[in-house]
Design an enzyme around this catalytic site. Structure first.
Site, PDB file in Angstrom:
ATOM      1  N   HIS A  86      -7.854  -0.984   5.951  1.00 33.61           N
ATOM      2  CA  HIS A  86      -8.260  -2.145   6.523  1.00 33.61           C
ATOM      3  C   HIS A  86      -8.936  -3.094   5.332  1.00 33.61           C
ATOM      4  O   HIS A  86      -9.667  -2.611   4.480  1.00 33.61           O
ATOM      5  CB  HIS A  86      -9.331  -2.009   7.745  1.00 33.61           C
ATOM      6  CG  HIS A  86      -9.528  -3.284   8.351  1.00 33.61           C
ATOM      7  ND1 HIS A  86      -8.779  -3.997   9.216  1.00 33.61           N
ATOM      8  CD2 HIS A  86     -10.595  -4.184   8.490  1.00 33.61           C
ATOM      9  CE1 HIS A  86      -9.319  -5.104   9.636  1.00 33.61           C
ATOM     10  NE2 HIS A  86     -10.445  -5.140   9.263  1.00 33.61           N
ATOM     11  N   ASN A 140       0.760  -1.169   0.081  1.00 36.51           N
ATOM     12  CA  ASN A 140      -0.033   0.259   0.083  1.00 36.51           C
ATOM     13  C   ASN A 140       0.952   1.256  -0.086  1.00 36.51           C
ATOM     14  O   ASN A 140       0.698   2.163  -0.770  1.00 36.51           O
ATOM     15  CB  ASN A 140      -0.891   0.008   1.053  1.00 36.51           C
ATOM     16  CG  ASN A 140      -2.213  -0.857   0.774  1.00 36.51           C
ATOM     17  OD1 ASN A 140      -3.081  -0.298   0.141  1.00 36.51           O
ATOM     18  ND2 ASN A 140      -2.172  -1.990   1.466  1.00 36.51           N
TER      19      ASN A 140
HETATM   20  C1  GRF Z   1      -3.064  -4.555   3.911  1.00 39.87           C
HETATM   21  O1  GRF Z   1      -3.989  -5.538   3.611  1.00 39.87           O
HETATM   22  C2  GRF Z   1      -3.845  -3.651   4.978  1.00 39.87           C
HETATM   23  O2  GRF Z   1      -5.089  -3.425   4.538  1.00 39.87           O
HETATM   24  C3  GRF Z   1      -3.728  -4.193   6.161  1.00 39.87           C
HETATM   25  O3  GRF Z   1      -2.463  -4.827   6.289  1.00 39.87           O
HETATM   26  C4  GRF Z   1      -2.186  -4.978   4.813  1.00 39.87           C
HETATM   27  C5  GRF Z   1      -0.636  -4.486   4.606  1.00 39.87           C
HETATM   28  O4  GRF Z   1      -0.299  -4.767   3.464  1.00 39.87           O
HETATM   29  N1  GRF Z   1      -3.701  -2.991   7.161  1.00 39.87           N
HETATM   30  P1  GRF Z   1       0.951  -4.049   2.710  1.00 39.87           P
HETATM   31  O5  GRF Z   1       2.129  -3.960   3.703  1.00 39.87           O
HETATM   32  O6  GRF Z   1       0.495  -2.683   2.497  1.00 39.87           O
HETATM   33  O7  GRF Z   1       1.416  -4.909   1.604  1.00 39.87           O
END
Ligand code: GRF
Length: 216
Positions: A111, A16
């Site tokens: 989330h 993300n």
């Molecule tokens: C994502 O699924 C986010 O929604 C959750 O933790 C995960 C993080 O993934 N809070 P990344 O580290 O962004 O790949």
């Protein structure tokens, strides 16, 4: 354009974070990332940050005796970098109420469920076990309770009969990578604002519509 100064908190993979880094490269994007903090020294996201030449800090929670002391260190670093808006992106620590209060209405989280359903961990297993036909992801303002707070934007994805937690997670994650940059842009540009704990269109006070990620 007056870009909002963004801090991002991570603990791991940072996909993300990567989506936000990519969005911030666009000249018309209303935000820029000025600091990325990981509480885990080996987080893959730190490599993404370094590749993008964005300043990083590791603040390892294991070096602090209390949650308050850890959060105070986060707060000091964010203030030092003059962060205006804070984004949690896979940050796996609960904040103290004091920290949440200091960043109130300036702090977002993503989330992987359609909140307020399926707060907490192991979301995709629970979505499948419950027989849900639809799932998705949510960007919300952070409040003291985990995965609670006014919803900025949501995207939905189908749950398919043959899905495992892994295949569903991958489909939701793809939607997350579109949703987070969209939601951050809404907040950073002032297109949405908080009214009585609801996030509304600043111009006409309407609800923010469901976000449809572009089809793969
Ligand atoms: C994502 O699924 C986010 O929604 C959750 O933790 C995960 C993080 O993934 N809070 P990344 O580290 O962004 O790949």
């Amino acid at each position: 354009m007056n870009r909002k100064r963004i801090g991002v908190l991570i603990s791991g993979r940072g996909s993300n974070l990567q989506a936000l880094i990519n969005a911030c490269k666009r000249r018309d994007y209303p935000a820029e990332i000025v600091l990325i903090i990981s509480n885990v020294p080996q987080a893959q996201g730190l490599l993404r940050a370094e590749a993008a030449l964005i300043p990083t800090l590791t603040i390892d929670h294991k070096n602090f005796h209390t949650r308050e002391a850890f959060d105070a260190a986060l707060d000091a670093a964010l203030n030092e970098a003059q962060v205006e808006l804070l984004c949690n992106a896979g940050f796996l620590r609960l904040h103290t109420p004091g920290f949440v209060e200091r960043w109130r209405d300036r702090h977002l989280n993503i989330h992987p469920s359609l909140l307020p359903a399926f707060k907490g961990l192991h979301v995709h297993e629970r979505v499948i076990a419950a027989g849900c036909k639809i799932s998705g992801c949510t960007v919300h303002f952070v409040r003291a309770e985990m995965d609670e707070g006014p919803i900025v934007a949501q995207a939905a994805v189908p749950v398919l009969g043959e899905d495992t937690a892994e295949t569903l997670a991958a489909r939701v994650l793809e939607a997350e990578h579109h949703l987070y940059p969209h939601a951050l842009a809404l907040v950073a540009s002032g297109a949405v604002s908080l009214e009585d704990e609801r996030v509304l269109d600043t111009n006409d006070q309407a609800q923010v519509p469901l976000f449809s990620p572009p089809l793969a």
